[in-house]
Design a protein around this motif. Sequence first.
Motif, mmCIF file in Angstrom:
data_model
loop_
_atom_site.group_PDB
_atom_site.id
_atom_site.type_symbol
_atom_site.label_atom_id
_atom_site.label_comp_id
_atom_site.label_asym_id
_atom_site.label_seq_id
_atom_site.Cartn_x
_atom_site.Cartn_y
_atom_site.Cartn_z
ATOM 1 N N LYS A 117 0.969 -1.354 0.205
ATOM 2 C CA LYS A 117 -0.108 -0.064 0.138
ATOM 3 C C LYS A 117 0.853 1.138 -0.036
ATOM 4 O O LYS A 117 0.595 2.111 -0.661
ATOM 5 C CB LYS A 117 -0.930 -0.296 1.165
ATOM 6 C CG LYS A 117 -2.159 -1.184 1.182
ATOM 7 C CD LYS A 117 -2.903 -1.009 2.464
ATOM 8 C CE LYS A 117 -3.807 -2.251 2.392
ATOM 9 N NZ LYS A 117 -4.663 -2.287 3.617
ATOM 10 N N MET A 118 1.876 1.243 0.694
ATOM 11 C CA MET A 118 2.722 2.164 0.844
ATOM 12 C C MET A 118 3.438 2.677 -0.611
ATOM 13 O O MET A 118 3.702 3.702 -0.947
ATOM 14 C CB MET A 118 3.901 2.081 2.028
ATOM 15 C CG MET A 118 4.504 3.452 2.412
ATOM 16 S SD MET A 118 5.695 3.144 3.591
ATOM 17 C CE MET A 118 4.770 2.550 4.925
ATOM 18 N N LYS A 119 3.661 1.455 -1.415
ATOM 19 C CA LYS A 119 4.545 1.695 -2.739
ATOM 20 C C LYS A 119 3.526 2.285 -3.449
ATOM 21 O O LYS A 119 3.857 2.925 -4.422
ATOM 22 C CB LYS A 119 4.810 0.137 -2.912
ATOM 23 C CG LYS A 119 5.355 0.164 -4.288
ATOM 24 C CD LYS A 119 5.701 -1.386 -4.732
ATOM 25 C CE LYS A 119 6.263 -1.532 -6.278
ATOM 26 N NZ LYS A 119 5.099 -1.240 -7.287
ATOM 27 N N ASN A 120 2.327 1.818 -3.419
ATOM 28 C CA ASN A 120 1.354 2.343 -4.206
ATOM 29 C C ASN A 120 0.418 3.831 -4.073
ATOM 30 O O ASN A 120 -0.129 4.584 -4.623
ATOM 31 C CB ASN A 120 -0.008 1.370 -4.476
ATOM 32 C CG ASN A 120 0.508 0.075 -5.094
ATOM 33 O OD1 ASN A 120 1.426 0.052 -5.655
ATOM 34 N ND2 ASN A 120 -0.185 -1.073 -4.590
ATOM 35 N N ALA A 121 1.160 4.433 -2.654
ATOM 36 C CA ALA A 121 0.452 5.536 -2.447
ATOM 37 C C ALA A 121 1.841 6.860 -2.930
ATOM 38 O O ALA A 121 2.703 6.294 -3.382
ATOM 39 C CB ALA A 121 0.656 5.695 -0.969
ATOM 40 N N ASN A 122 1.424 7.848 -2.939
ATOM 41 C CA ASN A 122 1.893 8.917 -3.710
ATOM 42 C C ASN A 122 2.861 9.572 -2.409
ATOM 43 O O ASN A 122 2.484 10.852 -2.135
ATOM 44 C CB ASN A 122 1.168 9.735 -4.395
ATOM 45 C CG ASN A 122 1.869 10.983 -5.074
ATOM 46 O OD1 ASN A 122 3.038 10.661 -5.539
ATOM 47 N ND2 ASN A 122 1.425 12.175 -5.164
ATOM 48 N N ILE A 123 3.879 8.884 -1.868
ATOM 49 C CA ILE A 123 4.751 9.616 -0.967
ATOM 50 C C ILE A 123 6.003 9.852 -1.641
ATOM 51 O O ILE A 123 6.403 8.993 -2.651
ATOM 52 C CB ILE A 123 4.878 8.363 0.149
ATOM 53 C CG1 ILE A 123 5.843 7.095 -0.293
ATOM 54 C CG2 ILE A 123 3.516 8.098 0.703
ATOM 55 C CD1 ILE A 123 6.067 6.285 0.889
ATOM 56 N N ASN A 124 6.699 10.604 -1.043
ATOM 57 C CA ASN A 124 7.878 11.097 -1.402
ATOM 58 C C ASN A 124 9.081 10.150 -0.887
ATOM 59 O O ASN A 124 9.595 10.330 0.165
ATOM 60 C CB ASN A 124 8.415 12.543 -1.000
ATOM 61 C CG ASN A 124 9.338 13.157 -1.343
ATOM 62 O OD1 ASN A 124 10.481 12.338 -1.913
ATOM 63 N ND2 ASN A 124 9.701 14.438 -1.596
ATOM 64 N N TRP A 125 9.525 9.011 -1.818
ATOM 65 C CA TRP A 125 10.152 8.046 -1.196
ATOM 66 C C TRP A 125 11.841 8.506 -0.981
ATOM 67 O O TRP A 125 12.320 8.138 0.069
ATOM 68 C CB TRP A 125 10.436 6.860 -2.573
ATOM 69 C CG TRP A 125 9.402 5.930 -2.068
ATOM 70 C CD1 TRP A 125 8.233 5.995 -2.994
ATOM 71 C CD2 TRP A 125 9.175 5.164 -1.138
ATOM 72 N NE1 TRP A 125 7.135 4.836 -2.465
ATOM 73 C CE2 TRP A 125 7.806 4.385 -1.364
ATOM 74 C CE3 TRP A 125 9.763 4.557 0.146
ATOM 75 C CZ2 TRP A 125 7.291 3.303 -0.566
ATOM 76 C CZ3 TRP A 125 9.545 3.703 0.788
ATOM 77 C CH2 TRP A 125 8.024 3.073 0.466
ATOM 78 N N ASP A 126 12.140 9.364 -1.742
ATOM 79 C CA ASP A 126 13.644 10.086 -1.390
ATOM 80 C C ASP A 126 13.484 10.865 -0.003
ATOM 81 O O ASP A 126 14.635 10.383 0.662
ATOM 82 C CB ASP A 126 13.980 11.214 -2.594
ATOM 83 C CG ASP A 126 15.143 11.723 -2.242
ATOM 84 O OD1 ASP A 126 15.940 10.881 -2.305
ATOM 85 O OD2 ASP A 126 15.453 13.072 -2.167
ATOM 86 N N GLN A 127 12.460 11.562 0.116
ATOM 87 C CA GLN A 127 12.410 11.923 1.416
ATOM 88 C C GLN A 127 12.247 11.124 2.533
ATOM 89 O O GLN A 127 12.788 11.163 3.861
ATOM 90 C CB GLN A 127 11.187 13.349 1.758
ATOM 91 C CG GLN A 127 11.161 13.834 2.897
ATOM 92 C CD GLN A 127 10.030 14.788 3.118
ATOM 93 O OE1 GLN A 127 10.061 15.807 2.267
ATOM 94 N NE2 GLN A 127 8.964 14.596 3.633
ATOM 95 N N VAL A 128 11.307 10.074 2.411
ATOM 96 C CA VAL A 128 11.046 9.006 3.402
ATOM 97 C C VAL A 128 12.427 8.533 3.951
ATOM 98 O O VAL A 128 12.524 8.232 4.888
ATOM 99 C CB VAL A 128 9.830 8.270 2.863
ATOM 100 C CG1 VAL A 128 9.820 6.876 3.914
ATOM 101 C CG2 VAL A 128 8.671 9.068 3.197
#
Length: 317
Positions: A254-265
């Motif tokens: 779910k996290m992978k499919n969400a629009n999160i900022n992976w670089d910042q995370v």
Amino acid sequence: MRNLKYDTTMPHKSARELKKIRSLPAVIAMAGLMLLPASVLADAAVGDSVVSIGANLDTNERSAILDELNAPKDAQIIEVTNDEEHKYLGDVVPAGKIGHKAISSSLITYTEAGSGLDIDVSDKINYITESTYRNALITAGVTDADVVITAPNSVTGTAALTGIMKAYEQTSGAVISDEVKKVANEEMVVSQQLTEEMGEQETNDLINSIKVAMEKNMPANEEQLRTVINNVAQEYHITISDNQVESLVGLFTKMKNANINWDQVAQEAGKYSDVAKDLASKAKDYLSSPEGQQVLEQSKGIFAQIIDWIKNFFAGL
């Protein structure tokens, strides 16, 4: 598991002051990379505070919470309702356990870019830990703030995240999508369950290191994600059951499919993983060794200057 009464919002005393002695692990090789996008701090300034308060507190409880938080007189106050809690927790926590009242509260104070998240949880929050709150907030994109979480009576604190994200969103200029809010809430619940089963430090290392690994090489499917989770568990010598792996596969899918900022995370997650501490310790030991000193003496030009800078940086840790 204990029969726990699930709560509604968050806060407590003054975070960074209370935790200076037991400060969180410092990030070492990432200094300067944690700057927020300009839009995130469009409205909030360093030192600004905002209170997220449960909408169902009575007048006396509200006054007592504001006193406990030592909230500045000019702090903006945002109410969080029970309906909002059900909206973001309803998919991961049974409705009966969320309850019908919003009571927990929080104080957020913005800090300088790169300072990270400092979380202080009162002893009235009897279930969710500081690291669980912090890791979920990182997923939601919340960074560089002191957060204090409390309630008028003993509650689990599962709903506190909703209020913090709402307050942060309304005062910082950031936009946190409902999808990201839901996955952050699910991370909080899954992480705390793992903390109960395997311990807080192990869970913290596991969650943060999975985030870093995913940012470096995003799994294409659930099987690859399962491999990442098992590899991280092996690296930290953490025994993890098949059920725990599947719980994490579901969460990170779910996290992978969400629009999160992976670089910042990943950058923020790296600050709170033992990997960063281990790297700092090994680098410091090497630069203090005869071999490391010889390398420093033999180095010339710009390379020598860079090494000197690194040496002084680690010496100050």
